[in-house]
Write an enzyme that holds these catalytic residues in place. Sequence first.
Site, PDB file in Angstrom:
ATOM      1  N   GLU A  37      -4.348  -5.425  10.210  1.00  0.00           N
ATOM      2  CA  GLU A  37      -3.761  -6.400   9.288  1.00  0.00           C
ATOM      3  C   GLU A  37      -4.518  -7.720   9.420  1.00  0.00           C
ATOM      4  O   GLU A  37      -5.240  -7.947  10.398  1.00  0.00           O
ATOM      5  CB  GLU A  37      -2.296  -6.648   9.682  1.00  0.00           C
ATOM      6  CG  GLU A  37      -1.445  -5.422   9.759  1.00  0.00           C
ATOM      7  CD  GLU A  37      -1.119  -4.854   8.386  1.00  0.00           C
ATOM      8  OE1 GLU A  37      -1.076  -5.634   7.423  1.00  0.00           O
ATOM      9  OE2 GLU A  37      -0.945  -3.638   8.286  1.00  0.00           O
ATOM     10  N   GLY A  69      -2.034   4.239   7.288  1.00  0.00           N
ATOM     11  CA  GLY A  69      -2.636   4.263   5.956  1.00  0.00           C
ATOM     12  C   GLY A  69      -1.613   4.600   4.881  1.00  0.00           C
ATOM     13  O   GLY A  69      -0.572   5.204   5.156  1.00  0.00           O
ATOM     14  N   LYS A 108       7.305   2.173  18.296  1.00  0.00           N
ATOM     15  CA  LYS A 108       7.253   3.633  18.123  1.00  0.00           C
ATOM     16  C   LYS A 108       7.720   4.334  19.398  1.00  0.00           C
ATOM     17  O   LYS A 108       8.426   5.348  19.348  1.00  0.00           O
ATOM     18  CB  LYS A 108       5.832   4.059  17.732  1.00  0.00           C
ATOM     19  CG  LYS A 108       5.449   3.563  16.339  1.00  0.00           C
ATOM     20  CD  LYS A 108       3.964   3.682  16.085  1.00  0.00           C
ATOM     21  CE  LYS A 108       3.584   3.159  14.709  1.00  0.00           C
ATOM     22  NZ  LYS A 108       2.144   3.027  14.510  1.00  0.00           N
ATOM     23  N   THR A 163       0.828  -1.210   0.000  1.00  0.00           N
ATOM     24  CA  THR A 163       0.000   0.000   0.000  1.00  0.00           C
ATOM     25  C   THR A 163       0.861   1.258   0.000  1.00  0.00           C
ATOM     26  O   THR A 163       0.604   2.210  -0.741  1.00  0.00           O
ATOM     27  CB  THR A 163      -0.884   0.014   1.271  1.00  0.00           C
ATOM     28  OG1 THR A 163      -1.342  -1.303   1.505  1.00  0.00           O
ATOM     29  CG2 THR A 163      -2.041   0.944   1.140  1.00  0.00           C
ATOM     30  N   VAL A 173       6.999   6.442  12.667  1.00  0.00           N
ATOM     31  CA  VAL A 173       6.172   6.797  13.837  1.00  0.00           C
ATOM     32  C   VAL A 173       5.026   7.689  13.398  1.00  0.00           C
ATOM     33  O   VAL A 173       5.240   8.800  12.913  1.00  0.00           O
ATOM     34  CB  VAL A 173       6.996   7.522  14.917  1.00  0.00           C
ATOM     35  CG1 VAL A 173       6.127   7.792  16.141  1.00  0.00           C
ATOM     36  CG2 VAL A 173       8.226   6.723  15.302  1.00  0.00           C
ATOM     37  N   ILE A 183       2.201  12.419  10.778  1.00  0.00           N
ATOM     38  CA  ILE A 183       2.445  13.395  11.857  1.00  0.00           C
ATOM     39  C   ILE A 183       3.959  13.563  11.993  1.00  0.00           C
ATOM     40  O   ILE A 183       4.669  12.604  12.276  1.00  0.00           O
ATOM     41  CB  ILE A 183       1.841  12.911  13.192  1.00  0.00           C
ATOM     42  CG1 ILE A 183       0.371  12.547  13.023  1.00  0.00           C
ATOM     43  CG2 ILE A 183       2.013  13.982  14.256  1.00  0.00           C
ATOM     44  CD1 ILE A 183      -0.267  11.937  14.265  1.00  0.00           C
TER      45      ILE A 183
END
Length: 445
Positions: A204, A320, A219, A28, A146, A150
């Site tokens: 997933e 995403g 993260k 993706t 992470v 953002i």
Amino acid sequence: MTATAQTSFNPGKGVGQPVGVAVLGMGTVGTEVIRLMQEYSDEFAARIGGPLELKGVSVSDLEKPRPGVDRELLTDDAMSLVQRDDVDIVVEVIGGIDFPRRVVLAALKAGKSVVTANKALVAAHADELAAAADEAGVDLYFEAAVAAAIPVVGMLRRSLAGDQIQRISGIVNGTTNFILDAMESTGATYEDALAEATRLGYAEADPTADVEGHDAASKAAILASLGFHTRVTFGDVYCEGITKITAADIEAARKAGYTIKLLAICEKIEVDGETKVNARVHPTLIPSEHPLASVKESYNAIYVDAEAAGSLMFYGNGAGGAPTASAVLGDLVGAARNKVHGGRAPGENTYANLPIADFGEAITRYHIDMTVVDRAGVLAELAQKFADAGISLRTLRQEEGERHNYARLVVVTHSAREADLQKMVEELEALDDVQRIDSVIRLDS
Ligand code: HSE
């Protein structure tokens, strides 16, 4: 885009020099990176000072249709691709650890800058990767590792490089936030909310890394390393997922004015006069009016407390294809600019090298929900147990139990050492008057 326009954007050396890019992985994120790279090629050329040229794309299945990519660019030999002379920058969006580690190390050793979205890789092997990048004098970028779009990695590496960071906390996993939010807003069970997250493509096929907190822990390790200039790896992070959270926990929290979120918390703590780093991931009760409580669906939000800057909050799309591609492309532009104009990205710096605290040394607060025998003196007995352990109670609420002769007791503690709170719960469980501990959830406020 004309040469004149490029010159006016980037006066000086290197204008027009092409930058060769290899993309590893066409899932993706990789697909979106390639699409945007091609769609906005003129923009990128102007911003960088030279065009990005896609030299190759490594995929595991060469037979699968790959619309939007010239078939001649496809290869299943990533190792050879990253070492080719015409490749300057390698974008790694494969996922996993072992193979990406080998191929990224090979790329760095061959003098290629690397942009990766792979949090598990960075959280496990940052020292080795950073050393290889330093040795070769190239860049290692991982903004997308992470919270996707953002810009929290760049914020820690650059914007707050002059400040002293005390604490980084927040919601860094979209799948679990979606599940917890769905449970709260619709009353769904954990299983139903997970099924919905899977149907919508957030989780997933194997959601273990998300729901067990491993993704958030990776993260947290990256954020703590950057914020505290100390190497924190995945194994250093205490990790508890959301699989044991029930609809009853969510409902009880809501009635008491709390929301349950899976928080990653990284902080500097004082232990016997020594400053240590603690990083942890666990379901956490936060007051419903807390800004993090309003983070819905698969959104992420990260709070940073810094000495001079004060409190900062970063909010947005943390998962995403497109949001992750945005972060990858931002890094790609940075790495490409350095190729064209010289210079390097801010590197890893773990000079502070603070010790990692045991989780038991962390200061936490507990919300304990238990079923006790409903007889005179039980409340006093339990309150005394807490007092004996030096744990101060904030609230203690008794409600009618579901069964005759039993009462429900909800205890909220003040801050105490995690180890003392854990021991307290073990002692409570052993009491004859405690029929069962229904839930133990930490609080943050
Ligand atoms: N699976 C992650 C999430 C996105 O749900 O936030 C990639 O880290």
